[in-house]
Design a protein around this motif. Sequence first.
Motif, mmCIF file in Angstrom:
data_model
loop_
_atom_site.group_PDB
_atom_site.id
_atom_site.type_symbol
_atom_site.label_atom_id
_atom_site.label_comp_id
_atom_site.label_asym_id
_atom_site.label_seq_id
_atom_site.Cartn_x
_atom_site.Cartn_y
_atom_site.Cartn_z
ATOM 1 N N ASP A 42 -31.392 -73.383 41.079
ATOM 2 C CA ASP A 42 -32.530 -72.350 40.755
ATOM 3 C C ASP A 42 -33.790 -72.801 41.279
ATOM 4 O OD1 ASP A 42 -32.447 -74.827 39.087
ATOM 5 O OD2 ASP A 42 -33.354 -73.639 37.492
ATOM 6 N N VAL A 43 -34.079 -74.066 41.516
ATOM 7 C CA VAL A 43 -35.493 -74.405 41.913
ATOM 8 C C VAL A 43 -35.691 -74.216 43.337
ATOM 9 C CG1 VAL A 43 -36.802 -76.348 42.775
ATOM 10 C CG2 VAL A 43 -36.068 -76.394 40.552
ATOM 11 N N ARG A 44 -34.397 -74.165 44.137
ATOM 12 C CA ARG A 44 -34.348 -73.813 45.403
ATOM 13 C C ARG A 44 -34.429 -72.398 45.726
ATOM 14 N NH1 ARG A 44 -29.644 -74.125 47.055
ATOM 15 N NH2 ARG A 44 -29.437 -76.533 46.690
ATOM 16 N N SER A 45 -34.198 -71.644 45.057
ATOM 17 C CA SER A 45 -34.095 -70.160 45.024
ATOM 18 C C SER A 45 -35.394 -69.601 44.611
ATOM 19 C CB SER A 45 -32.809 -69.329 44.312
ATOM 20 O OG SER A 45 -33.034 -69.431 42.909
ATOM 21 N N GLU A 46 -36.139 -70.346 43.774
ATOM 22 C CA GLU A 46 -37.539 -69.926 43.271
ATOM 23 C C GLU A 46 -38.229 -70.085 44.502
ATOM 24 O OE1 GLU A 46 -38.430 -68.250 40.388
ATOM 25 O OE2 GLU A 46 -40.241 -67.898 41.393
ATOM 26 N N LEU A 47 -38.141 -71.414 44.938
ATOM 27 C CA LEU A 47 -38.999 -71.697 46.186
ATOM 28 C C LEU A 47 -38.859 -70.727 47.231
ATOM 29 C CD1 LEU A 47 -38.702 -75.892 46.165
ATOM 30 C CD2 LEU A 47 -40.663 -74.386 45.712
ATOM 31 N N ASP A 48 -37.709 -70.548 47.717
ATOM 32 C CA ASP A 48 -37.301 -69.363 48.762
ATOM 33 C C ASP A 48 -38.244 -68.203 48.586
ATOM 34 O OD1 ASP A 48 -35.627 -70.513 50.423
ATOM 35 O OD2 ASP A 48 -33.824 -70.049 49.370
ATOM 36 N N GLU A 49 -38.048 -67.727 47.053
ATOM 37 C CA GLU A 49 -39.038 -66.543 47.015
ATOM 38 C C GLU A 49 -40.601 -66.745 47.164
ATOM 39 O OE1 GLU A 49 -38.207 -64.358 43.208
ATOM 40 O OE2 GLU A 49 -36.206 -64.577 43.763
ATOM 41 N N ILE A 50 -41.035 -68.033 46.731
ATOM 42 C CA ILE A 50 -42.453 -68.369 46.880
ATOM 43 C C ILE A 50 -42.817 -68.434 48.363
ATOM 44 C CG2 ILE A 50 -44.154 -70.261 46.484
ATOM 45 C CD1 ILE A 50 -42.671 -70.708 43.832
ATOM 46 N N ILE A 51 -41.945 -69.004 49.252
ATOM 47 C CA ILE A 51 -42.162 -68.955 50.675
ATOM 48 C C ILE A 51 -42.152 -67.780 51.468
ATOM 49 C CG2 ILE A 51 -41.170 -69.850 52.889
ATOM 50 C CD1 ILE A 51 -40.082 -72.339 51.033
ATOM 51 N N ALA A 52 -41.210 -66.590 50.662
ATOM 52 C CA ALA A 52 -41.260 -65.409 51.320
ATOM 53 C C ALA A 52 -42.887 -64.826 51.107
ATOM 54 C CB ALA A 52 -40.257 -64.485 50.875
ATOM 55 N N GLY A 86 -54.177 -73.045 56.425
ATOM 56 C CA GLY A 86 -54.940 -73.736 55.314
ATOM 57 C C GLY A 86 -54.761 -72.923 54.110
ATOM 58 N N GLN A 87 -55.222 -71.560 54.128
ATOM 59 C CA GLN A 87 -54.968 -70.706 53.162
ATOM 60 C C GLN A 87 -53.336 -70.651 52.622
ATOM 61 O OE1 GLN A 87 -57.680 -68.249 51.694
ATOM 62 N NE2 GLN A 87 -58.489 -70.432 52.437
ATOM 63 N N GLY A 88 -52.500 -70.498 53.608
ATOM 64 C CA GLY A 88 -51.041 -70.474 53.318
ATOM 65 C C GLY A 88 -50.861 -71.596 52.305
ATOM 66 N N ALA A 89 -50.906 -72.866 52.822
ATOM 67 C CA ALA A 89 -50.627 -74.297 52.236
ATOM 68 C C ALA A 89 -51.123 -74.021 50.686
ATOM 69 C CB ALA A 89 -51.261 -75.279 52.926
ATOM 70 N N GLU A 90 -52.440 -73.771 50.567
ATOM 71 C CA GLU A 90 -53.201 -73.470 49.026
ATOM 72 C C GLU A 90 -52.309 -72.664 48.420
ATOM 73 O OE1 GLU A 90 -55.538 -75.609 47.563
ATOM 74 O OE2 GLU A 90 -54.839 -76.450 49.635
ATOM 75 N N LYS A 91 -52.053 -71.310 48.772
ATOM 76 C CA LYS A 91 -51.210 -70.474 48.110
ATOM 77 C C LYS A 91 -49.828 -70.807 47.765
ATOM 78 C CE LYS A 91 -50.758 -65.898 47.060
ATOM 79 N NZ LYS A 91 -51.795 -65.403 46.001
ATOM 80 N N PHE A 92 -49.272 -71.574 48.563
ATOM 81 C CA PHE A 92 -47.955 -71.866 48.266
ATOM 82 C C PHE A 92 -48.043 -73.082 47.078
ATOM 83 C CE2 PHE A 92 -44.738 -75.607 48.983
ATOM 84 C CZ PHE A 92 -43.586 -74.733 48.742
ATOM 85 N N ARG A 93 -49.253 -73.701 47.016
ATOM 86 C CA ARG A 93 -49.454 -74.961 45.981
ATOM 87 C C ARG A 93 -49.681 -74.087 44.601
ATOM 88 N NH1 ARG A 93 -53.539 -76.885 43.677
ATOM 89 N NH2 ARG A 93 -54.929 -76.000 44.992
ATOM 90 N N LEU A 100 -43.313 -72.927 38.836
ATOM 91 C CA LEU A 100 -42.364 -73.931 38.612
ATOM 92 C C LEU A 100 -43.177 -75.180 38.412
ATOM 93 C CD1 LEU A 100 -40.511 -73.617 42.034
ATOM 94 C CD2 LEU A 100 -39.467 -73.563 39.969
ATOM 95 N N GLY A 101 -44.299 -74.993 37.767
ATOM 96 C CA GLY A 101 -45.189 -76.173 37.522
ATOM 97 C C GLY A 101 -44.766 -77.272 36.411
ATOM 98 N N THR A 102 -43.711 -77.095 35.768
ATOM 99 C CA THR A 102 -43.256 -78.118 35.099
ATOM 100 C C THR A 102 -42.116 -78.918 35.919
ATOM 101 O OG1 THR A 102 -41.508 -76.939 34.183
ATOM 102 C CG2 THR A 102 -43.514 -77.255 32.748
ATOM 103 N N ARG A 103 -41.706 -78.407 36.942
ATOM 104 C CA ARG A 103 -40.570 -79.119 37.744
ATOM 105 C C ARG A 103 -41.040 -79.476 39.017
ATOM 106 N NH1 ARG A 103 -35.712 -75.376 37.001
ATOM 107 N NH2 ARG A 103 -34.504 -77.263 37.321
ATOM 108 N N VAL A 104 -41.909 -78.855 39.627
ATOM 109 C CA VAL A 104 -42.200 -79.281 41.020
ATOM 110 C C VAL A 104 -43.726 -79.352 41.172
ATOM 111 C CG1 VAL A 104 -42.081 -78.537 43.571
ATOM 112 C CG2 VAL A 104 -40.362 -77.827 41.912
ATOM 113 N N GLU A 105 -44.244 -80.259 42.052
ATOM 114 C CA GLU A 105 -45.696 -80.199 42.242
ATOM 115 C C GLU A 105 -45.906 -80.334 43.779
ATOM 116 O OE1 GLU A 105 -47.501 -83.336 40.563
ATOM 117 O OE2 GLU A 105 -49.573 -83.002 41.340
#
Length: 347
Positions: A259-269, A50-57, A64-69
Amino acid sequence: MITLTRKDTLFLLFVLVAAGLAAWSASNALANKKILIKFPHSVSINTPKGQGAEKFRELVAARLGTRVEVEVYPSASLMTDDASIEALAFGEIQMIAVPASKLDRLTKKFQVFDLPFLFDDTEAVERFQASPVGRNLLTVLESKGLHGLAFWHNGMKQFGGPKPLLLPEDAVGLKFRIMESDVLQAQILAVGGNPQKMPFAEVYQALQTGAVDAQENTYSNLYSSRFYEVQDYIVETNHGFVSYILVTNMKFWTDLPDDVRSELDEIIAETSHFVNSRAKAMNDIAKQKILDSGQSELLNLTPAQRLAWQKAMAPVWEQFRGDIGEDVMAAAIAAGQSSRDTGATQE
Ligand code: SIN
């Protein structure tokens, strides 16, 4: 031959410019449309996942707030884990973090995570997941159109029931709620119990009404979903582990802008480190809260009692070894070995 008047030419020009503008604004609107990641899960916010999902959000909103929600739906408020696996495959949602147990219909290899008494502790699971064979497990869903992103920890499982489950014979005849896993089914059958596969969202009521007598789960799930209120005894068996696989839809993932995918990769790590470094402490805190509540008696096993459970469940390893594969079995056994009680008889 058609001859155009000056008026016709101007009109044609106007039409072409208007059509061009319309096409440009449509493609621009598409490009500007936010990418939506729907992320349902079945446990409460106050858990490692639950905390992980919130942190990811939060990290996605900040970076990436202007491009991904990201929309997180905790506590099965959108759908059950089972339904989420199907919805992900159909591209109706974009991310899940389900226990490996629930993915066993997609690949038998994940059954390794459910083998009783294979992993002694979180560190053993982490060693296995970090090994080449362990890391490779994230790729095995690709043939099903799914892409494994990361492993997230919850913690060790404990048994709870209407009586102290100190020895395997205490389980005989009891109805045990289990996750949707054939290994867990075999594990309960091995001790003479009656396994009932059931979605997590139904467990509290099933325990309350006596539809099931007993269950197994982590302290953080027992506490946050209040199972301790409807279980007289919890026994610290540490007989298994709840490990999540963070999974996305392959087509969704590969269609993302690079660029979105690589930023998401970093956020996931970053998020995975956040979850995995806190999971054990969160389970320890939940255990203390259950103790403080006084609503459920918490018991420990003697080494001899633990060994009796291990021996009773040992045949389950042989039952699933072939499906899991020797490479995965060997890597998991090696990872668990250094901290394992050498009295175990499974090998
Ligand atoms: C979860 O931790 O996501 C749920 C586990 C369960 O179904 O018992």
